[in-house]
Design a protein around this motif. Structure first.
Motif, short mmCIF file in Angstrom:
data_model
loop_
_atom_site.label_atom_id
_atom_site.label_comp_id
_atom_site.label_asym_id
_atom_site.label_seq_id
_atom_site.Cartn_x
_atom_site.Cartn_y
_atom_site.Cartn_z
N CYS A 47 1.02 -1.16 0.11
CA CYS A 47 -0.26 0.04 0.00
C CYS A 47 0.78 1.28 -0.10
O CYS A 47 0.67 2.17 -0.76
CB CYS A 47 -0.94 0.00 1.19
SG CYS A 47 -2.02 1.39 1.27
N TYR A 48 1.90 1.40 0.94
CA TYR A 48 3.06 2.43 0.97
C TYR A 48 3.52 2.45 -0.34
O TYR A 48 4.02 3.75 -1.00
CB TYR A 48 3.80 2.27 2.09
CG TYR A 48 3.21 2.94 3.56
CD1 TYR A 48 2.79 4.07 3.47
CD2 TYR A 48 2.83 1.92 4.51
CE1 TYR A 48 2.02 4.69 4.77
CE2 TYR A 48 2.25 2.31 5.56
CZ TYR A 48 1.75 3.75 5.85
OH TYR A 48 1.24 4.09 6.86
N ASN A 49 3.95 1.30 -0.86
CA ASN A 49 4.63 1.62 -2.17
C ASN A 49 3.68 1.98 -3.30
O ASN A 49 4.24 2.99 -3.97
CB ASN A 49 5.12 0.02 -2.56
CG ASN A 49 5.86 -0.03 -3.84
OD1 ASN A 49 6.65 0.82 -3.93
ND2 ASN A 49 5.62 -0.88 -4.74
N TYR A 50 2.54 1.61 -3.35
CA TYR A 50 1.44 2.18 -4.12
C TYR A 50 1.57 3.61 -4.26
O TYR A 50 1.38 4.47 -5.13
CB TYR A 50 0.38 1.44 -4.19
CG TYR A 50 -0.77 1.56 -5.28
CD1 TYR A 50 -0.59 0.83 -6.36
CD2 TYR A 50 -1.71 2.55 -5.23
CE1 TYR A 50 -1.70 1.01 -7.45
CE2 TYR A 50 -2.71 2.91 -6.15
CZ TYR A 50 -2.43 1.94 -7.18
OH TYR A 50 -3.47 2.10 -8.33
N ILE A 51 0.97 4.28 -3.06
CA ILE A 51 0.82 5.58 -2.76
C ILE A 51 1.97 6.68 -3.15
O ILE A 51 1.96 7.60 -3.07
CB ILE A 51 -0.20 5.88 -1.28
CG1 ILE A 51 0.86 5.57 -0.42
CG2 ILE A 51 -1.29 4.98 -1.53
CD1 ILE A 51 0.14 6.04 1.03
N THR A 52 3.12 5.73 -2.91
CA THR A 52 4.40 6.65 -2.48
C THR A 52 5.03 6.39 -4.04
O THR A 52 5.36 7.62 -4.77
CB THR A 52 5.42 6.14 -1.84
OG1 THR A 52 4.73 5.72 -0.48
CG2 THR A 52 6.49 7.19 -1.54
N LEU A 53 5.04 5.30 -4.79
CA LEU A 53 5.68 5.24 -5.95
C LEU A 53 5.02 4.97 -7.25
O LEU A 53 5.39 5.51 -8.21
CB LEU A 53 6.91 4.18 -5.85
CG LEU A 53 7.89 4.52 -4.51
CD1 LEU A 53 8.83 3.18 -4.49
CD2 LEU A 53 8.62 5.71 -4.80
N VAL A 54 4.23 4.02 -6.94
CA VAL A 54 3.24 3.69 -8.24
C VAL A 54 2.48 4.60 -8.78
O VAL A 54 2.32 5.07 -9.71
CB VAL A 54 2.54 2.32 -7.95
CG1 VAL A 54 1.89 2.02 -9.29
CG2 VAL A 54 3.40 1.19 -7.64
N ASN A 55 1.68 5.29 -7.99
CA ASN A 55 0.68 6.21 -8.16
C ASN A 55 0.60 7.50 -7.07
O ASN A 55 -0.17 7.69 -6.35
CB ASN A 55 -0.84 5.39 -8.02
CG ASN A 55 -1.60 6.12 -9.05
OD1 ASN A 55 -1.55 7.23 -9.15
ND2 ASN A 55 -2.72 5.23 -9.34
N PRO A 56 1.90 8.24 -7.18
CA PRO A 56 1.98 9.25 -6.02
C PRO A 56 0.95 10.16 -6.25
O PRO A 56 0.41 10.52 -7.30
CB PRO A 56 3.37 9.73 -6.30
CG PRO A 56 3.68 9.14 -7.69
CD PRO A 56 3.03 8.21 -8.01
N GLY A 57 0.53 10.70 -4.90
CA GLY A 57 -0.59 11.68 -5.15
C GLY A 57 -1.70 11.23 -4.40
O GLY A 57 -2.68 11.75 -4.17
N LEU A 58 -1.87 10.02 -4.50
CA LEU A 58 -3.03 9.47 -3.65
C LEU A 58 -3.02 9.38 -2.35
O LEU A 58 -1.89 9.13 -1.63
CB LEU A 58 -3.25 8.03 -3.96
CG LEU A 58 -3.74 7.68 -5.53
CD1 LEU A 58 -3.85 6.03 -5.77
CD2 LEU A 58 -5.04 8.03 -5.76
N ARG A 59 -3.94 9.87 -1.45
CA ARG A 59 -4.00 10.10 -0.17
C ARG A 59 -4.63 8.86 0.67
O ARG A 59 -5.52 9.42 1.47
CB ARG A 59 -4.14 11.69 0.25
CG ARG A 59 -3.52 12.61 -0.45
CD ARG A 59 -3.95 13.90 -0.01
NE ARG A 59 -2.88 14.79 -0.55
CZ ARG A 59 -1.95 15.23 0.38
NH1 ARG A 59 -1.93 14.55 1.99
NH2 ARG A 59 -0.88 15.94 0.08
#
Ligand SMILES: *[C@@H]1O[C@H](CO)[C@@H](O)[C@H](O)[C@H]1NC(C)=O
Ligand SMILES: *[C@@H]1O[C@H](CO)[C@@H](O)[C@H](O)[C@H]1NC(C)=O
Ligand SMILES: *[C@@H]1O[C@H](CO)[C@@H](O)[C@H](O)[C@H]1NC(C)=O
Length: 304
Positions: free
Chosen positions: A60-72
């Motif tokens: 989840c952190y990988n996703y919101i940080t690197l894969v699709n940054p900007g999701l909060r």
């Protein structure tokens, strides 16, 4: 692998890490177990994926940080909703409704013309999505990304997950893994807009099956008011068997369904990109050798 199609889940073999001295004894034990129990019974012994919390929260952190940054999204909260849905439940008793809070915490939408749906074409779908770019599969959503390849089930008696064994999908009507993928697939299809691509396998009977996740959930989730075209691509293995096509077998039923609901649609057999991708994966196939030859021949004649 992605436990998605409504079939017996193919569960990864356990990875056992231990000192070398114990390794051979362990291998012998495993071999004996396989011999004694047979593969299907061994499969049923798989419990919840070890370290599931770290994997899910980390992804989840990988996703919101690197894969699709900007999701909060709040990854800890997402995990809590998941845990509440699954743990302390009997392992065959988790419905799609139990996951509503989880899905409510991670609303996502996609640009139009980008959705890729598939059935029984998992491997090829992955390379296809990679070369097309800007196409999204369920595994590109946060939920798909977090839970890809994982297994889980709860324990009623004693709170938490059952790390010892989980039932097969076929053993229950409300399997916790199936229910999550079912809801994820439904949400995914319901937000489709513009053109949707569907990749089906023409080398098997019932390429379009009402029992698959595509046929039982996603198709009904597509909204004819929002979807412009459903573009079906039927792909066979290059050396066959050639069982179904746009004009043969279950795909005719799919087209009939689309027609009756007012969808515009196209259907393509043997899409060139899909054939070339298969050659990239298996260049030694005689089909590919022939084509490689004609391709280089064509190039040479242009230079002449
Ligand atoms: C399944 O869950 C429902 C509500 O969550 C509960 O009422 C029912 O008793 C459960 N059944 C079993 C077999 O655990
Ligand atoms: C079609 O399904 C068969 C049987 O499951 C599989 O071996 C094959 O790789 C699939 N073909 C494609 C193009 O995905
Ligand atoms: C949508 O699909 C139709 C039919 O294949 C095609 O003519 C059209 O160009 C596509 N539109 C986009 C935006 O991809």
């Amino acid at each position: 692998m992605f436990l998605r199609d409504n079939e017996t889940p193919r569960v990864p073999l356990p990875t056992i890490i231990m000192p070398a001295s114990k390794l051979s004894a362990a291998s012998v034990t495993i071999c004996l177990l396989v011999l004694l129990l047979g593969p299907s019974q061994l499969r049923a012994r798989h419990g919840t994926t070890p370290n599931i919390k770290h994997i899910v929260v980390g992804r989840c952190y990988n996703y919101i940080t690197l894969v699709n940054p900007g999701l909060r999204f709040d990854c800890e909260k997402v995990w809590r909703h998941f845990e509440e849905a699954v743990s302390c439940q009997s392992s065959c008793n988790v419905t799609t409704r139990d996951y509503h809070q989880l899905f409510g915490a991670v609303p996502q939408s996609w640009p139009c013309d980008t959705l890729l749906l598939w059935s029984k074409t998992r491997m090829l779908m992955h390379s296809y999505a990679a070369v097309l770019r800007h196409h999204w599969t369920l595994e590109d959503t946060l939920v798909g990304y977090m839970f890809n390849n994982l297994i889980w089930c709860g324990r009623e008696e004693d709170s938490g997950f059952d790390f010892h064994s989980c039932p097969e999908w076929s053993a229950c009507s409300d399997h916790p893994v199936y229910s999550l993928w079912r809801q994820a697939s439904q949400n995914f299809a319901e937000m489709a807009c513009g053109n949707v691509t569907v990749l089906l396998n023409g080398s098997i009977e019932n390429a379009f099956s009402r029992k698959s996740m595509f046929g039982s959930v996603e198709l009904d989730g597509l909204n004819p008011q929002m979807v412009d075209h459903v573009n079906i691509k039927v792909v066979t293995d290059l050396e066959g068997p050639f069982i179904e096509s746009c004009s043969q077998g279950s795909i005719v039923d799919l087209i009939q369904n689309l027609r009756s609901r007012g969808f515009r649609w196209t259907c393509t057999d043997n899409d060139q990109t899909l054939m070339i991708l298969q050659c990239v994966q298996n260049p030694e196939l005689s089909y590919c050798q022939t084509h490689a030859h004609s391709l280089s021949h064509r190039k040479m004649s242009t230079f002449e």
